[in-house]
Design a protein around this motif. Structure first.
Motif, PDB file in Angstrom:
ATOM      1  N   UNK A  80       0.932  -1.094   0.108  1.00 41.11           N
ATOM      2  CA  UNK A  80       0.026  -0.022   0.155  1.00 41.11           C
ATOM      3  C   UNK A  80       0.843   1.384   0.031  1.00 41.11           C
ATOM      4  N   UNK A  81       1.998   1.354   0.799  1.00 43.41           N
ATOM      5  CA  UNK A  81       2.701   2.408   0.622  1.00 43.41           C
ATOM      6  C   UNK A  81       3.425   2.732  -0.550  1.00 43.41           C
ATOM      7  N   UNK A  82       3.395   1.765  -1.444  1.00 44.42           N
ATOM      8  CA  UNK A  82       4.059   2.144  -2.644  1.00 44.42           C
ATOM      9  C   UNK A  82       2.925   2.401  -4.040  1.00 44.42           C
ATOM     10  N   UNK A  83       1.909   2.165  -3.427  1.00 38.23           N
ATOM     11  CA  UNK A  83       0.875   2.495  -4.271  1.00 38.23           C
ATOM     12  C   UNK A  83       0.453   3.828  -4.843  1.00 38.23           C
ATOM     13  N   UNK A  84       0.039   4.218  -6.007  1.00 36.55           N
ATOM     14  CA  UNK A  84      -0.443   5.674  -6.364  1.00 36.55           C
ATOM     15  C   UNK A  84      -1.721   6.015  -5.385  1.00 36.55           C
ATOM     16  N   UNK A  85      -2.179   7.207  -5.402  1.00 34.09           N
ATOM     17  CA  UNK A  85      -3.514   7.268  -5.019  1.00 34.09           C
ATOM     18  C   UNK A  85      -4.533   6.623  -5.695  1.00 34.09           C
TER      19      UNK A  85
END
Length: 340
Positions: A80-85
């Motif tokens: 999740x921390x590396x996903x785009x908005x």
């Protein structure tokens, strides 16, 4: 104090001693307990097997669970921390489409880490955010720094979209956590009770639960073997139902919390077979002991065949769901049996 010297609680006698309304409450809550998948049960699969967060959601759905607890870093490059908005919104929509409630977790209370986790929680529509301090220093300093961090929660979530939980994570004792909660004085901040993490702080599980009970809103469920360690206690996580923890007794007390409605809103199934945590607090420690720096939790993958280990972990996660459901059914059945 030797672990083996502790009395083994008789959970059936505890249920039999309850007044009839409490036995009815217990049976109803045991049969409807909000069970959540926990991504740590697939820790190695998410680190080494390419398992993305969406597959965790699919696991939760397949097991007919109420939701999912997932760390913002789980899944490595797919986390999740590396996903785009946009990707976070898409993930949140997928969770809703599966009928699952999402809780996010982070392994810090530092404001930058909290702010990032809050951003992720907002974007995904999560309802809860767990944190814990990981500071090096004297316990008094850790308490002071954590209190200062958590006083920023109102500013980070001004519209009150999230519940926040502070977890006992092997270093601070229950009364120290409660001291932090009272100093922060945020009504949306409560405690997450972990079945085994008090061991490393040299607290017996049920004694820790008695202290934490008024403040607990969420739970991590696991089992472990308690091992002597330099005068304190270490814990080696194991298959649920095969360790030393009084799981039935803890579930009984947790399910009874709350009068009109259950106080505990989520039981995260956090099977951690293979995880080891050393003693961090000791019976003969000084008044304000020093806690050394430590990493976030991780499990060693071992030296055997990786694919076999990943399959074993997945099997253990599924088995824990079955074990906990059987345990809850036993509690409900016992409560119903003693109604007369």
């Amino acid at each position: 104090m030797s672990w083996t010297a502790l009395a083994v609680p008789d959970w059936r006698a505890r249920i039999a001693a309850l007044a009839a309304p409490f036995r009815t409450r217990l049976a109803q809550r045991a049969r409807s307990a909000p069970l959540f998948a926990h991504a740590y049960a697939f820790h190695l699969n998410m680190r080494f097997g390419g398992m993305p967060p969406l597959r965790m959601a699919e696991f939760a759905r397949a097991q007919k669970l109420a939701g999912l607890k997932i760390h913002v870093e789980d899944g490595e490059q797919a986390s999740l921390s590396r996903m785009s908005e946009e990707a976070l919104h898409t993930y949140g929509a997928a969770m809703k489409g599966l009928g699952l409630e999402l809780h996010v977790e982070t392994s810090t209370t530092e404001v930058t880490g909290l702010a990032n986790a809050v951003r992720i929680a907002h974007a995904t529509g999560a309802t809860s955010l767990r944190c814990y301090p990981r500071y090096e220093g004297r316990v008094s300093d850790i308490i002071e720094r954590t209190t200062a961090d958590l006083r920023q929660l109102t500013a980070l979530d001004p519209d009150g979209h999230l519940r926040f939980t502070l977890e006992q994570h092997e270093d601070l004792k229950s009364e120290e956590l409660i001291r932090i909660l009272k100093a922060v004085a945020n009504p949306r901040l409560s405690l997450l009770f972990d079945f085994g993490n008090m061991i490393n702080a040299y607290e017996p599980p049920l004694a820790a639960l008695v202290d934490q009970a008024p403040y607990v809103s969420e739970v991590h469920v696991k089992d472990c073997l308690v091992q002597p360690d330099r005068g304190g206690w270490a814990h080696a996580a194991c298959q649920s139902g095969k360790g030393h923890l009084p799981m039935h007794a803890m579930f009984v007390e947790l399910l009874l919390l709350g009068e009109d409605r259950p106080q505990v809103l989520a039981f995260g199934l956090e099977e951690e077979e293979g995880y080891f945590a050393p003693a961090l607090r000791f019976p003969a420690e000084e008044a304000d002991p020093f806690i050394a720096a430590r990493s976030a939790s991780f499990t060693h993958v071992g030296s055997g065949d990786l694919s076999t280990r990943l399959l074993q972990e997945a099997d253990a996660a599924r088995r824990q769901v079955e074990t906990v459901r059987a345990l809850l059914d036993a509690i409900a059945t016992e409560a119903e049996r003693t109604q007369g």
